[in-house]
Design a protein around this motif. Sequence first.
Motif, short mmCIF file in Angstrom:
data_model
loop_
_atom_site.label_atom_id
_atom_site.label_comp_id
_atom_site.label_asym_id
_atom_site.label_seq_id
_atom_site.Cartn_x
_atom_site.Cartn_y
_atom_site.Cartn_z
N ASN A 50 -8.50 -32.31 49.30
CA ASN A 50 -7.70 -31.62 50.31
C ASN A 50 -6.56 -32.48 50.86
O ASN A 50 -6.65 -33.71 50.88
CB ASN A 50 -8.59 -31.21 51.49
CG ASN A 50 -9.59 -30.15 51.08
OD1 ASN A 50 -9.51 -29.59 50.00
ND2 ASN A 50 -10.55 -29.90 51.95
N SER A 51 -5.54 -31.80 51.33
CA SER A 51 -4.40 -32.47 51.94
C SER A 51 -3.59 -31.44 52.71
O SER A 51 -3.53 -30.27 52.31
CB SER A 51 -3.52 -33.08 50.84
OG SER A 51 -2.24 -33.41 51.34
N THR A 52 -2.96 -31.88 53.77
CA THR A 52 -1.94 -31.07 54.45
C THR A 52 -0.58 -31.74 54.30
O THR A 52 0.33 -31.21 53.65
CB THR A 52 -2.29 -30.88 55.95
OG1 THR A 52 -3.54 -30.18 56.02
CG2 THR A 52 -1.22 -30.08 56.67
N ARG A 53 -0.45 -32.94 54.88
CA ARG A 53 0.84 -33.63 54.94
C ARG A 53 1.39 -33.98 53.55
O ARG A 53 2.54 -33.68 53.22
CB ARG A 53 0.71 -34.94 55.73
CG ARG A 53 0.72 -34.80 57.19
CD ARG A 53 -0.18 -35.87 57.82
NE ARG A 53 -1.55 -35.45 57.63
CZ ARG A 53 -2.23 -34.76 58.53
NH1 ARG A 53 -1.71 -34.53 59.69
NH2 ARG A 53 -3.45 -34.32 58.28
N THR A 54 0.57 -34.64 52.74
CA THR A 54 1.08 -35.19 51.48
C THR A 54 1.49 -34.05 50.53
O THR A 54 2.57 -34.08 49.94
CB THR A 54 0.00 -36.07 50.83
OG1 THR A 54 -0.52 -36.94 51.81
CG2 THR A 54 0.56 -36.87 49.67
N ARG A 98 -3.61 -36.15 43.68
CA ARG A 98 -4.59 -36.65 44.67
C ARG A 98 -5.99 -36.35 44.16
O ARG A 98 -6.27 -35.25 43.69
CB ARG A 98 -4.41 -35.99 46.03
CG ARG A 98 -5.63 -36.28 46.90
CD ARG A 98 -5.46 -36.01 48.32
NE ARG A 98 -4.47 -36.88 48.92
CZ ARG A 98 -4.23 -36.87 50.24
NH1 ARG A 98 -4.90 -36.07 51.03
NH2 ARG A 98 -3.32 -37.66 50.74
N HIS A 155 -2.73 -45.28 48.35
CA HIS A 155 -1.97 -44.11 48.81
C HIS A 155 -0.54 -44.62 49.04
O HIS A 155 -0.08 -44.75 50.18
CB HIS A 155 -2.60 -43.56 50.08
CG HIS A 155 -2.09 -42.21 50.51
ND1 HIS A 155 -1.02 -41.58 49.92
CD2 HIS A 155 -2.52 -41.37 51.49
CE1 HIS A 155 -0.82 -40.41 50.51
NE2 HIS A 155 -1.72 -40.27 51.47
N GLN A 205 2.12 -42.94 51.37
CA GLN A 205 1.82 -43.07 52.80
C GLN A 205 2.31 -44.43 53.30
O GLN A 205 2.94 -44.53 54.36
CB GLN A 205 0.31 -42.91 53.05
CG GLN A 205 -0.08 -43.04 54.52
CD GLN A 205 0.45 -41.89 55.38
OE1 GLN A 205 0.36 -40.74 55.01
NE2 GLN A 205 1.03 -42.20 56.54
N PRO A 257 -1.79 -42.25 60.25
CA PRO A 257 -1.38 -41.50 59.06
C PRO A 257 -1.78 -40.03 59.10
O PRO A 257 -1.24 -39.22 58.35
CB PRO A 257 -2.11 -42.23 57.92
CG PRO A 257 -3.30 -42.88 58.58
CD PRO A 257 -2.84 -43.23 59.98
N GLY A 258 -2.75 -39.69 59.99
CA GLY A 258 -3.28 -38.33 60.03
C GLY A 258 -4.18 -38.09 58.82
O GLY A 258 -4.08 -38.81 57.83
N PRO A 259 -5.06 -37.10 58.89
CA PRO A 259 -5.35 -36.33 60.10
C PRO A 259 -6.10 -37.17 61.13
O PRO A 259 -6.79 -38.11 60.76
CB PRO A 259 -6.24 -35.18 59.57
CG PRO A 259 -6.84 -35.70 58.31
CD PRO A 259 -5.85 -36.66 57.72
N1 CP Z 1 -2.01 -38.90 55.57
C1 CP Z 1 -2.42 -38.04 54.63
O1 CP Z 1 -2.57 -38.38 53.45
O2 CP Z 1 -2.64 -36.78 55.10
P1 CP Z 1 -3.13 -35.55 54.22
O3 CP Z 1 -4.54 -35.83 53.80
O4 CP Z 1 -3.01 -34.35 55.15
O5 CP Z 1 -2.23 -35.44 53.05
#
Ligand code: CP
Length: 315
Positions: free
Chosen positions: A65-69, A118, A146, A149, A271-273
Amino acid sequence: MGAGVIAMEQSTEKPKHLLDFQGWSRAQVESLFETARMMQEVLERPVKKVPALTGFTVATVFFENSTRTRLSFELAARRMSADVLSFSGATSSMAKGESYKDTLLTLDAMGIDAYVIRVDAAGVPHQAVRWLGKPVINAGDGWRAHPTQALLDAFSLLERLGTLEGKKIAVVGDILHSRVARSNAELLPMLGAEVWLCGPATLLPGELPKARLTTDLREALQDADAVMALRLQKERMDKGLLPSEPEYIAGYQITRERLGWAKPTAPLLHPGPMNRDLELEGTLAESERSLVERQVANGQAVRMAVLYHLLVGRR
Ligand code: CP
């Protein structure tokens, strides 16, 4: 072809992949940041689009899972006029037992020019280089790396601090499970910074060659030029590594008071989340010290620059 051969290929010429920072020089990273600054200008225009990757197809292949990347890579590719093929492991035929290799070869048969991968299994992006022979960007593999990031973190720090030369950067939290910590511990020293990694003894690795490790939060934060809090990765944590969340908070949460140990203007990154009120006092993320939103915004420009450097001129 072994991993060493890939690294050698990278060290003698313009890198073909971004798997980690092996084979990347400081000059190559600084050149990428120059491009990212140009991309920032593109992103400030009313029409945020350039034709640089017209005719290229970029696959974002997310087995985890990922949102930002994921979203910033997809926007980055589209902002440069590439076609984007968006693959999610969770809804794919992997649920029927298809392997990483067969999955990637299936996508490749559709005419992909570059892969953003990823995955929770470290090393799959390296394997993908051998299987596909196309540019591969590691969007996070297990605990290992990563790199984009770390690039956007360094870019955001440079924007705020001007230089990383001689700067003390404290990274606090679950270092053991953190690919972000490992990539920052590779990249930031390359740019002249001193990296301190801090967390409970059970969440620190044995050693990381270019970083200083400590369990003492005050030692890590004292006079730091910037502080980065990391997420406690509950999904990767074996039972028993953390006595309890209240104990973690008592010893390692970044609070306003503890941020006072760092330099008065030291920015706070994450870096989130985020697990708000666990690794950092919840409202700090919106404070004037926080770079959290800036990190996300810069992620797009930096990822545009990465795609540009790996793809443009390759045909
Ligand atoms: N920082 C980062 O990799 O966030 P995601 O998991 O939302 O991509």
